[in-house]
Motif scaffolding. Structure first.
Motif, PDB file in Angstrom:
ATOM      1  N   LEU A 101      -1.927  -6.171  -2.864  1.00  0.00           N
ATOM      2  CA  LEU A 101      -1.803  -7.226  -3.870  1.00  0.00           C
ATOM      3  C   LEU A 101      -0.584  -8.098  -3.579  1.00  0.00           C
ATOM      4  O   LEU A 101      -0.661  -9.325  -3.680  1.00  0.00           O
ATOM      5  CB  LEU A 101      -1.717  -6.618  -5.262  1.00  0.00           C
ATOM      6  CG  LEU A 101      -1.651  -7.596  -6.427  1.00  0.00           C
ATOM      7  CD1 LEU A 101      -2.862  -8.521  -6.436  1.00  0.00           C
ATOM      8  CD2 LEU A 101      -1.579  -6.837  -7.742  1.00  0.00           C
ATOM      9  N   ARG A 102       0.528  -7.488  -3.208  1.00  0.00           N
ATOM     10  CA  ARG A 102       1.722  -8.270  -2.849  1.00  0.00           C
ATOM     11  C   ARG A 102       1.418  -9.177  -1.660  1.00  0.00           C
ATOM     12  O   ARG A 102       1.780 -10.346  -1.650  1.00  0.00           O
ATOM     13  CB  ARG A 102       2.888  -7.351  -2.514  1.00  0.00           C
ATOM     14  CG  ARG A 102       3.430  -6.601  -3.706  1.00  0.00           C
ATOM     15  CD  ARG A 102       4.758  -5.934  -3.405  1.00  0.00           C
ATOM     16  NE  ARG A 102       4.834  -5.245  -2.144  1.00  0.00           N
ATOM     17  CZ  ARG A 102       4.612  -3.949  -1.948  1.00  0.00           C
ATOM     18  NH1 ARG A 102       4.282  -3.179  -2.968  1.00  0.00           N
ATOM     19  NH2 ARG A 102       4.726  -3.412  -0.760  1.00  0.00           N
TER      20      ARG A 102
ATOM     21  N   ARG B 113      -0.807 -12.203  -2.628  1.00  0.00           N
ATOM     22  CA  ARG B 113      -0.075 -13.229  -3.384  1.00  0.00           C
ATOM     23  C   ARG B 113       0.875 -14.002  -2.479  1.00  0.00           C
ATOM     24  O   ARG B 113       1.200 -15.137  -2.772  1.00  0.00           O
ATOM     25  CB  ARG B 113       0.710 -12.586  -4.511  1.00  0.00           C
ATOM     26  CG  ARG B 113      -0.192 -11.961  -5.531  1.00  0.00           C
ATOM     27  CD  ARG B 113       0.172 -12.450  -6.861  1.00  0.00           C
ATOM     28  NE  ARG B 113      -0.745 -11.859  -7.834  1.00  0.00           N
ATOM     29  CZ  ARG B 113      -0.874 -12.340  -9.007  1.00  0.00           C
ATOM     30  NH1 ARG B 113      -0.181 -13.367  -9.380  1.00  0.00           N
ATOM     31  NH2 ARG B 113      -1.715 -11.788  -9.856  1.00  0.00           N
TER      32      ARG B 113
ATOM     33  N   GLN C 299      -0.132   2.100   0.533  1.00  0.00           N
ATOM     34  CA  GLN C 299       0.045   0.898  -0.288  1.00  0.00           C
ATOM     35  C   GLN C 299       1.478   0.770  -0.804  1.00  0.00           C
ATOM     36  O   GLN C 299       1.774  -0.045  -1.670  1.00  0.00           O
ATOM     37  CB  GLN C 299      -0.945   0.903  -1.452  1.00  0.00           C
ATOM     38  CG  GLN C 299      -2.378   0.687  -1.016  1.00  0.00           C
ATOM     39  CD  GLN C 299      -2.567  -0.648  -0.327  1.00  0.00           C
ATOM     40  OE1 GLN C 299      -2.152  -1.687  -0.823  1.00  0.00           O
ATOM     41  NE2 GLN C 299      -3.191  -0.612   0.848  1.00  0.00           N
TER      42      GLN C 299
ATOM     43  N   ASP D 168       9.053  -3.446  -6.874  1.00  0.00           N
ATOM     44  CA  ASP D 168       7.816  -4.187  -7.144  1.00  0.00           C
ATOM     45  C   ASP D 168       6.674  -3.178  -7.101  1.00  0.00           C
ATOM     46  O   ASP D 168       6.280  -2.719  -6.042  1.00  0.00           O
ATOM     47  CB  ASP D 168       7.613  -5.272  -6.094  1.00  0.00           C
ATOM     48  CG  ASP D 168       6.418  -6.175  -6.393  1.00  0.00           C
ATOM     49  OD1 ASP D 168       5.573  -5.803  -7.241  1.00  0.00           O
ATOM     50  OD2 ASP D 168       6.328  -7.245  -5.774  1.00  0.00           O
ATOM     51  N   GLN D 169       6.159  -2.822  -8.254  1.00  0.00           N
ATOM     52  CA  GLN D 169       5.201  -1.724  -8.325  1.00  0.00           C
ATOM     53  C   GLN D 169       3.766  -2.118  -8.032  1.00  0.00           C
ATOM     54  O   GLN D 169       2.867  -1.291  -8.105  1.00  0.00           O
ATOM     55  CB  GLN D 169       5.307  -1.027  -9.679  1.00  0.00           C
ATOM     56  CG  GLN D 169       6.647  -0.358  -9.822  1.00  0.00           C
ATOM     57  CD  GLN D 169       6.755   0.490 -11.055  1.00  0.00           C
ATOM     58  OE1 GLN D 169       5.920   0.451 -11.932  1.00  0.00           O
ATOM     59  NE2 GLN D 169       7.797   1.284 -11.117  1.00  0.00           N
ATOM     60  N   ARG D 170       3.546  -3.358  -7.635  1.00  0.00           N
ATOM     61  CA  ARG D 170       2.188  -3.738  -7.234  1.00  0.00           C
ATOM     62  C   ARG D 170       1.867  -3.085  -5.889  1.00  0.00           C
ATOM     63  O   ARG D 170       2.739  -2.948  -5.039  1.00  0.00           O
ATOM     64  CB  ARG D 170       2.078  -5.252  -7.076  1.00  0.00           C
ATOM     65  CG  ARG D 170       2.298  -6.009  -8.373  1.00  0.00           C
ATOM     66  CD  ARG D 170       2.285  -7.495  -8.140  1.00  0.00           C
ATOM     67  NE  ARG D 170       3.423  -7.841  -7.288  1.00  0.00           N
ATOM     68  CZ  ARG D 170       3.576  -9.003  -6.664  1.00  0.00           C
ATOM     69  NH1 ARG D 170       2.663  -9.951  -6.790  1.00  0.00           N
ATOM     70  NH2 ARG D 170       4.628  -9.240  -5.918  1.00  0.00           N
TER      71      ARG D 170
ATOM     72  N   ARG E 117       0.723  -2.766  -2.067  1.00  0.00           N
ATOM     73  CA  ARG E 117       1.031  -3.663  -0.958  1.00  0.00           C
ATOM     74  C   ARG E 117      -0.062  -4.706  -0.757  1.00  0.00           C
ATOM     75  O   ARG E 117       0.228  -5.879  -0.517  1.00  0.00           O
ATOM     76  CB  ARG E 117       1.252  -2.877   0.333  1.00  0.00           C
ATOM     77  CG  ARG E 117       1.669  -3.787   1.482  1.00  0.00           C
ATOM     78  CD  ARG E 117       1.962  -3.027   2.729  1.00  0.00           C
ATOM     79  NE  ARG E 117       0.715  -2.409   3.193  1.00  0.00           N
ATOM     80  CZ  ARG E 117       0.663  -1.446   4.092  1.00  0.00           C
ATOM     81  NH1 ARG E 117       1.759  -0.988   4.627  1.00  0.00           N
ATOM     82  NH2 ARG E 117      -0.504  -0.948   4.467  1.00  0.00           N
TER      83      ARG E 117
ATOM     84  N   GLN F 218       3.198   2.849  -2.619  1.00  0.00           N
ATOM     85  CA  GLN F 218       3.380   3.360  -3.968  1.00  0.00           C
ATOM     86  C   GLN F 218       4.066   4.715  -3.855  1.00  0.00           C
ATOM     87  O   GLN F 218       3.705   5.524  -3.001  1.00  0.00           O
ATOM     88  CB  GLN F 218       2.033   3.490  -4.672  1.00  0.00           C
ATOM     89  CG  GLN F 218       1.345   2.152  -4.855  1.00  0.00           C
ATOM     90  CD  GLN F 218      -0.077   2.317  -5.326  1.00  0.00           C
ATOM     91  OE1 GLN F 218      -0.887   2.959  -4.667  1.00  0.00           O
ATOM     92  NE2 GLN F 218      -0.377   1.726  -6.471  1.00  0.00           N
TER      93      GLN F 218
END
Length: 67
Positions: free
Chosen positions: A61-62, A65, A17, A55-57, A59, A19
């Motif tokens: 979620l990114r 969006r 993801q 961007d700590q969301r 992947r 992170q």
């Protein structure tokens, strides 16, 4: 060696993801994570993460969006 020891060497790891985290080099990287080729002391590794992970969301979620 302990993760609280200032001489502990870490490696920067990333999951699917995108992170980031740090992991002590004397331990095997956990399943689901891979190294990114950056090792150093805790401060150096965290500085790399701060510069790379803007961007700590997760992947998924990114990507949701962006659609």
């Amino acid at each position: 060696m302990s993760i609280d020891n200032p001489e502990t060497e870490f490696t920067v790891v990333i999951n699917d993801q995108e992170q980031y985290s740090i992991w002590p080099t004397y331990r095997p990287v956990p399943a689901g994570w891979k190294t990114v080729g950056v090792t150093g002391n805790k401060t150096e590794c965290l500085e790399h993460i701060n510069q790379s992970w803007t961007d700590q969301r997760p992947r998924r979620l990114r990507d949701a969006r962006a659609s």
